[in-house]
Design a protein around this motif. Structure first.
Motif, mmCIF file in Angstrom:
data_model
loop_
_atom_site.group_PDB
_atom_site.id
_atom_site.type_symbol
_atom_site.label_atom_id
_atom_site.label_comp_id
_atom_site.label_asym_id
_atom_site.label_seq_id
_atom_site.Cartn_x
_atom_site.Cartn_y
_atom_site.Cartn_z
ATOM 1 N N HIS A 63 0.807 -1.325 -0.001
ATOM 2 C CA HIS A 63 -0.094 -0.075 0.014
ATOM 3 C C HIS A 63 0.798 1.153 -0.043
ATOM 4 C CE1 HIS A 63 -3.548 -2.472 1.840
ATOM 5 N NE2 HIS A 63 -3.478 -2.336 0.436
ATOM 6 N N GLU B 11 1.931 3.957 3.025
ATOM 7 C CA GLU B 11 2.211 3.170 4.092
ATOM 8 C C GLU B 11 3.941 3.214 4.087
ATOM 9 O OE1 GLU B 11 0.062 -0.525 4.341
ATOM 10 O OE2 GLU B 11 -1.650 0.675 4.343
ATOM 11 N N HIS C 273 2.352 -3.660 6.734
ATOM 12 C CA HIS C 273 1.266 -2.326 6.701
ATOM 13 C C HIS C 273 1.367 -1.548 7.592
ATOM 14 C CE1 HIS C 273 -0.975 -4.445 3.287
ATOM 15 N NE2 HIS C 273 -0.446 -5.440 4.030
ATOM 16 N N THR C 274 0.797 -0.346 7.680
ATOM 17 C CA THR C 274 0.565 0.519 8.764
ATOM 18 C C THR C 274 -0.947 0.876 8.530
ATOM 19 O OG1 THR C 274 0.987 2.552 7.577
ATOM 20 C CG2 THR C 274 2.937 1.583 8.573
HETATM 21 ZN ZN LIG Z 1 -1.911 -1.781 4.114
#
Ligand SMILES: [Zn+2]
Length: 403
Positions: free
Chosen positions: A146, A149, A272-273
């Protein structure tokens, strides 16, 4: 042409003089085939579209001649590296230099995918090269699926720094890199990542042109396991648009193929974040996986290990314990899937999605949580490195068994 012994001697002397190798910031991405820095890089399988855009310069396995070491490009100062976030080209340069500085540990694997805008998805493999065997276990860590992130990217960079710089100094890291190979995909969505720098800091998807001025597929809904079974959108404008079909995106397809070509991946982590979670399968259904007990044990222990570093609280949970919604076509399911296991010599992988800092409280309730203050990048890297040391060590001894 001949191999240049002077170059090797020069690099050895440099390494001996300075255990933490100092890089200088490159003025541009290394494309200089005359650079001795690129000696250990694989020859690309193909050179194709995209070069004209300057995002991806072909990397050539080369022989050296003359006094080329005098022409080495400026190097990045690794001690200052984590004081700022970096663009895709510089990140790629960081990993190229790492591969050169730690030739006995690091292999740069180019051209796993070519994005819509012509950028390269690549990997580095980190492991003691003298200790290869046909069934040497592997662990997979990927970042920046993503785009917004960014702290996942710095964490991947930090992990690479952590494991390389401690080899031969930390007995634990040395043991780990002799026993296993760590595969890091540092930037799996470079088009989206660059877009998040240039146009929209909170961009999430890749940059597929969906027509009508609409862009992007959520790569983490495009993986070919239970694709489109709910928890992803069929609207091309949606943030969780799963794509026209499973595995439609070059970034995902390239990594699926790369995963399938590996020897024996025992575990996989998708970074991820944010919200400080350690999530395990399954996403497409509320049901627990057959390996729930094993994966819960490892997830819970990783949370404890993280807490022991900087007192940060991470919650270990099944995806559905923290989200009532289904999530199909995501990596957490695919790494654990039958398809991945059968391509992996029948070995099923432990699979996790990490949501890194900040915590939900630290996010101030909104998207600001995707923007991690730069001072937190190293502490975050340190706590995840500790978790990864435990993870690799444990799963090498306790691979999942089929039930
Ligand atoms: Zn993510």
């Amino acid at each position: 042409m001949r191999l240049m012994p002077l170059t090797a001697a020069f690099l050895l002397a440099l390494a001996a003089a300075s255990p933490v190798v100092v890089f200088n910031k490159p003025t541009k991405v290394a494309s200089d085939a005359s650079s001795p820095l690129l000696l250990s890089i694989h020859k690309p399988q193909a050179q194709g579209q995209g070069q004209s855009q300057g995002h991806f310069a072909p990397v050539v396995a080369l022989e050296e001649s003359g006094d080329d070491h005098k022409k080495r490009p400026p190097r990045v100062n690794v001690t200052a590296w984590f004081e700022s976030y970096h663009r895709s080209d510089d990140i790629r340069q960081y990993f190229l230099q790492l591969a050169d500085d730690y030739r006995d540990l690091v292999t740069f694997v180019p051209q796993l995918a070519r994005t819509y805008e012509g950028r390269e998805v690549y990997a580095v493999k980190i492991g003691a090269k003298g200790c290869e065997s046909r069934d040497k276990p592997q662990v997979w860590i990927q970042a920046l699926q993503h785009a917004r992130e960014w702290a996942t990217g710095t964490t991947a960079q930090y992990l690479a720094h952590h494991f390389t710089s401690r080899y031969g100094k930390s007995s634990n890291v040395t043991k780990i890199l002799r026993a296993a190979e760590i595969i890091i995909i540092p930037n799996m969505n470079p088009d989206g990542y660059e877009f998040s720098w240039d146009a929209d800091r909170l961009w999430r998807k890749n940059r597929r042109n969906n027509g009508n001025g609409i862009y992007g597929v959520d790569l983490n809904r495009n993986w070919p396991d239970h694709w489109g079974n709910g928890g992803s959108s069929t609207d091309p404008d949606a943030e969780d648009y799963g794509g026209p079909h499973a595995n439609s995106e070059p970034e995902v397809r390239g990594l699926v193929n790369f995963f399938k070509s590996q020897r024996r991946v025992l575990g996989a982590v998708d970074l991820h974040t944010h919200a400080q979670l350690i999530l395990r399968p399954q996403g497409y259904t509320n049901a627990s996986s057959p390996h729930e007990a094993e994966m819960k044990h490892v997830g819970d222990t990783m949370a404890q290990v993280i807490k022991g570093v900087h007192e940060m609280e991470y919650t270990s949970a099944r995806l559905h314990e923290v989200s009532p919604l289904l999530t199909s076509g995501s990596t957490v399911d695919w790494f654990y899937s039958d398809q991945a296991a059968s391509a992996n010599g029948g070995q099923r992988a432990y699979s996790y999605a990490f949501e890194l800092r900040p915590s939900p409280e630290g996010s101030e309730g909104g998207k600001i949580g995707f923007i991690l203050p730069i001072e937190e990048v190293v502490p975050l890297g340190e706590e995840i490195a500790a978790a990864m040391e435990y993870f690799v060590e444990y799963i090498v001894k306790n691979p999942l068994k089929e039930k």
